[in-house]
Design a protein around this motif. Structure first.
Motif, PDB file in Angstrom:
ATOM      1  N   MET B   1       0.844  -1.191   0.000  1.00 60.92           N
ATOM      2  CA  MET B   1       0.000   0.000   0.000  1.00 60.92           C
ATOM      3  C   MET B   1       0.886   1.249   0.000  1.00 60.92           C
ATOM      4  O   MET B   1       1.734   1.418   0.866  1.00 60.92           O
ATOM      5  CB  MET B   1      -0.881  -0.028   1.262  1.00 60.92           C
ATOM      6  N   THR B   6       2.971  13.037  -3.193  1.00 58.45           N
ATOM      7  CA  THR B   6       3.837  13.713  -2.211  1.00 58.45           C
ATOM      8  C   THR B   6       3.328  15.116  -1.891  1.00 58.45           C
ATOM      9  O   THR B   6       3.594  15.648  -0.822  1.00 58.45           O
ATOM     10  CB  THR B   6       5.294  13.808  -2.713  1.00 58.45           C
ATOM     11  N   THR B   9       1.157  14.314   1.098  1.00 55.61           N
ATOM     12  CA  THR B   9       1.835  13.888   2.334  1.00 55.61           C
ATOM     13  C   THR B   9       2.689  15.018   2.922  1.00 55.61           C
ATOM     14  O   THR B   9       2.798  15.141   4.130  1.00 55.61           O
ATOM     15  CB  THR B   9       2.718  12.644   2.096  1.00 55.61           C
ATOM     16  N   GLN B  10       3.253  15.828   2.050  1.00 50.67           N
ATOM     17  CA  GLN B  10       4.093  16.919   2.560  1.00 50.67           C
ATOM     18  C   GLN B  10       3.284  17.984   3.291  1.00 50.67           C
ATOM     19  O   GLN B  10       3.814  18.754   4.086  1.00 50.67           O
ATOM     20  CB  GLN B  10       4.867  17.567   1.410  1.00 50.67           C
ATOM     21  N   GLN B  11       2.003  18.034   2.989  1.00 50.50           N
ATOM     22  CA  GLN B  11       1.170  19.076   3.628  1.00 50.50           C
ATOM     23  C   GLN B  11       0.395  18.570   4.843  1.00 50.50           C
ATOM     24  O   GLN B  11      -0.272  19.363   5.509  1.00 50.50           O
ATOM     25  CB  GLN B  11       0.180  19.621   2.593  1.00 50.50           C
ATOM     26  N   PRO B  13       1.316  17.744   7.841  1.00 50.76           N
ATOM     27  CA  PRO B  13       1.579  18.468   9.103  1.00 50.76           C
ATOM     28  C   PRO B  13       0.895  19.833   9.152  1.00 50.76           C
ATOM     29  O   PRO B  13       0.485  20.292  10.217  1.00 50.76           O
ATOM     30  CB  PRO B  13       3.106  18.623   9.112  1.00 50.76           C
ATOM     31  N   ASP B  14       0.774  20.482   7.984  1.00 50.32           N
ATOM     32  CA  ASP B  14       0.099  21.788   7.951  1.00 50.32           C
ATOM     33  C   ASP B  14      -1.393  21.631   8.235  1.00 50.32           C
ATOM     34  O   ASP B  14      -1.988  22.449   8.934  1.00 50.32           O
ATOM     35  CB  ASP B  14       0.293  22.456   6.579  1.00 50.32           C
ATOM     36  N   ALA B  17      -1.816  21.025  11.902  1.00 50.98           N
ATOM     37  CA  ALA B  17      -1.601  22.216  12.731  1.00 50.98           C
ATOM     38  C   ALA B  17      -2.678  23.268  12.507  1.00 50.98           C
ATOM     39  O   ALA B  17      -2.680  24.303  13.156  1.00 50.98           O
ATOM     40  CB  ALA B  17      -0.229  22.804  12.414  1.00 50.98           C
ATOM     41  N   PHE B  37      -3.395   4.876   2.820  1.00 49.09           N
ATOM     42  CA  PHE B  37      -1.976   5.136   3.097  1.00 49.09           C
ATOM     43  C   PHE B  37      -1.819   6.492   3.795  1.00 49.09           C
ATOM     44  O   PHE B  37      -1.187   6.608   4.840  1.00 49.09           O
ATOM     45  CB  PHE B  37      -1.184   5.106   1.789  1.00 49.09           C
ATOM     46  N   GLU B  40      -3.475   6.687   7.241  1.00 39.77           N
ATOM     47  CA  GLU B  40      -2.653   6.102   8.310  1.00 39.77           C
ATOM     48  C   GLU B  40      -1.552   7.088   8.718  1.00 39.77           C
ATOM     49  O   GLU B  40      -1.290   7.285   9.905  1.00 39.77           O
ATOM     50  CB  GLU B  40      -2.025   4.788   7.836  1.00 39.77           C
ATOM     51  N   GLU B  41      -0.964   7.710   7.717  1.00 35.44           N
ATOM     52  CA  GLU B  41       0.111   8.672   8.020  1.00 35.44           C
ATOM     53  C   GLU B  41      -0.437   9.826   8.855  1.00 35.44           C
ATOM     54  O   GLU B  41       0.212  10.297   9.789  1.00 35.44           O
ATOM     55  CB  GLU B  41       0.713   9.190   6.705  1.00 35.44           C
ATOM     56  N   VAL B  44      -0.823   8.730  12.422  1.00 33.97           N
ATOM     57  CA  VAL B  44       0.472   8.664  13.120  1.00 33.97           C
ATOM     58  C   VAL B  44       0.945  10.072  13.491  1.00 33.97           C
ATOM     59  O   VAL B  44       1.380  10.328  14.616  1.00 33.97           O
ATOM     60  CB  VAL B  44       1.534   7.954  12.234  1.00 33.97           C
ATOM     61  N   LEU B  45       0.815  10.979  12.531  1.00 33.06           N
ATOM     62  CA  LEU B  45       1.244  12.358  12.798  1.00 33.06           C
ATOM     63  C   LEU B  45       0.409  12.983  13.916  1.00 33.06           C
ATOM     64  O   LEU B  45       0.926  13.739  14.739  1.00 33.06           O
ATOM     65  CB  LEU B  45       1.143  13.212  11.531  1.00 33.06           C
ATOM     66  N   LEU B  48       1.607  11.728  17.150  1.00 35.35           N
ATOM     67  CA  LEU B  48       2.921  12.317  17.413  1.00 35.35           C
ATOM     68  C   LEU B  48       2.784  13.767  17.900  1.00 35.35           C
ATOM     69  O   LEU B  48       3.417  14.180  18.881  1.00 35.35           O
ATOM     70  CB  LEU B  48       3.730  12.280  16.115  1.00 35.35           C
TER      71      LEU B  48
END
Lengths: 179, 201
Positions: B1, B6, B9-11, B13-14, B17, B37, B40-41, B44-45, B48
């Motif tokens: 999976m 990208t 996924t790169q955004q 965290p934004d 927040a 996919f 799930e990320e 996890v974030l 975290l």
């Protein structure tokens, strides 16, 4: 802290005004401590590195041109201090996560669950290679853009993105393994 | 999976927040509903990001500014003392090293300050600069790093032995310092320090 006020304090501190620098320390100490703590998960190390980083920052003020935020510049110094600390003391290999506990507190069941959860996650972060850990902490906790992460880490934006993605991938695998 | 988006996924965290608004946030949320996919990320974030840093020992933050000031004052005293170094015996090796170092510093001085000075490292076996001068070796030994804070690197702990001097001179002349970007203040300090070397006899 407002940008104007910070600029004024920086200017005065550059001229040797210790009081102005103390104000800068007060304004940034918690953020900086938290950042370093996330990298090392140890109070004593985080406290020592935070203190050293501020002292280094004071003596480096002449190099601060104000083209980045004071905080970003400070974080770059702190990261170098952290890296030196890890290298010089060799503490990373020996440290345990036992020092994680906040000061004495009531141990209710939910707190114990939280503590366990925290410990697992913190351990997963600590097992990441240094650069990956730095990138994840800067991006997720400190909310820096990849450009800023790269600036603080002293690497290219591509390298910062790669470190971040590798780090997150490993964290996912690690957490998946726990579930 | 996996997911090759990208840009998403790169955004994440934004999004987490709360730094994304409207259409942008909607686009990401829509994607998370259909991509396990990325979902799930994101989970996890989220976990975290929820990790809180335990409060340090009581009084830590109250006392820190004072401790920093104390360290600064101590460091200033030590720095003054460092500049009055005990004389070291000059012999031909030290003389040669000092002259070479001065020549290298002059080269650094003559080049435009805004442009980093690039000294090519001839091969990987050249010994890198010693810590004796307070250089942060991790900056200097990694090819992707530049010295961004020279005063960080030059702490002038110049209780140099002859070997130290030779090593530093070698690093200047034959590689080891790959990039050097000195501002006027750091350069002045550096020159002062260099100037003090011949006077130590």
């Amino acid at each position: 802290m407002e940008w104007e006020k910070e600029r004024e304090l920086t200017k005065r501190a550059k001229k040797g005004d210790e009081g102005a620098f103390e104000d800068l320390v007060r304004a940034h100490q918690r953020k900086l401590y938290n950042y370093i703590y996330r990298l090392c998960e140890n109070h004593d190390d985080a406290a020592e590195i935070t203190q050293k980083a501020f002292v280094k920052a004071y003596f480096s003020l002449g190099n601060f041109r104000g083209d980045s935020l004071f905080r970003t510049w400070l974080f770059r110094i702190a990261l170098n201090t952290f890296r030196n600390h890890v290298r010089d003391e060799g503490r990373r290999k020996h440290q345990t996560l036992d020092g994680l506990d906040p000061p004495a507190q009531e141990k209710t069941f939910s707190m114990m669950v939280q503590k366990e959860e925290r410990k697992k996650l913190a351990e997963a972060v600590q097992t990441l290679p240094e650069r990956q850990r730095e990138a994840v902490v800067l991006r997720v906790h400190e909310e820096y853009s990849f450009n800023e992460v790269a600036g603080i880490m002293g690497c290219s934006v591509g390298a910062a993105k790669a470190s971040y993605h590798q780090g997150v991938k490993k964290l996912k695998e690690s957490i998946r393994g726990d579930e | 999976m996996t997911c090759n988006r990208t840009d998403i996924t790169q955004q994440l965290p934004d999004l987490l927040a709360g730094n994304l608004r409207g259409e942008e946030a909607g686009r990401l949320r829509e994607h998370l509903e259909t991509c396990s996919f990325c979902a799930e990320e994101y989970r996890v974030l989220s976990r975290l990001a929820a990790l809180e840093v335990p409060e340090p020992k009581a009084g830590f933050f109250d006392g820190l500014p004072g401790k920093v000031t104390r360290d600064i004052r101590e460091e200033k005293t030590v720095s003054r003392a460092r500049f009055r170094l005990p004389a070291i015996e000059l012999n031909w090796k030290v003389g040669l090293a000092a002259a070479s170092l001065a020549a290298a510093a002059l080269l650094v001085f003559l080049l435009p300050k805004t442009e980093p000075v690039l000294v090519q490292k001839p091969d990987d076996n050249v010994p890198l600069i010693s810590v004796a001068m307070g250089f942060e070796t991790n900056i200097l030994t990694e090819s992707d790093y530049k010295i961004s804070d020279v005063s960080d690197a030059l702490e002038f702990e110049v209780e140099l032995t002859e070997d130290d001097l030779m090593e530093i001179t070698g690093a200047f002349l034959f590689g080891g310092i790959e990039y050097m970007d000195m501002d006027a203040d750091a350069l002045l300090l550096f020159e002062e320090e260099l100037g003090s070397i011949p006077q130590r006899s």
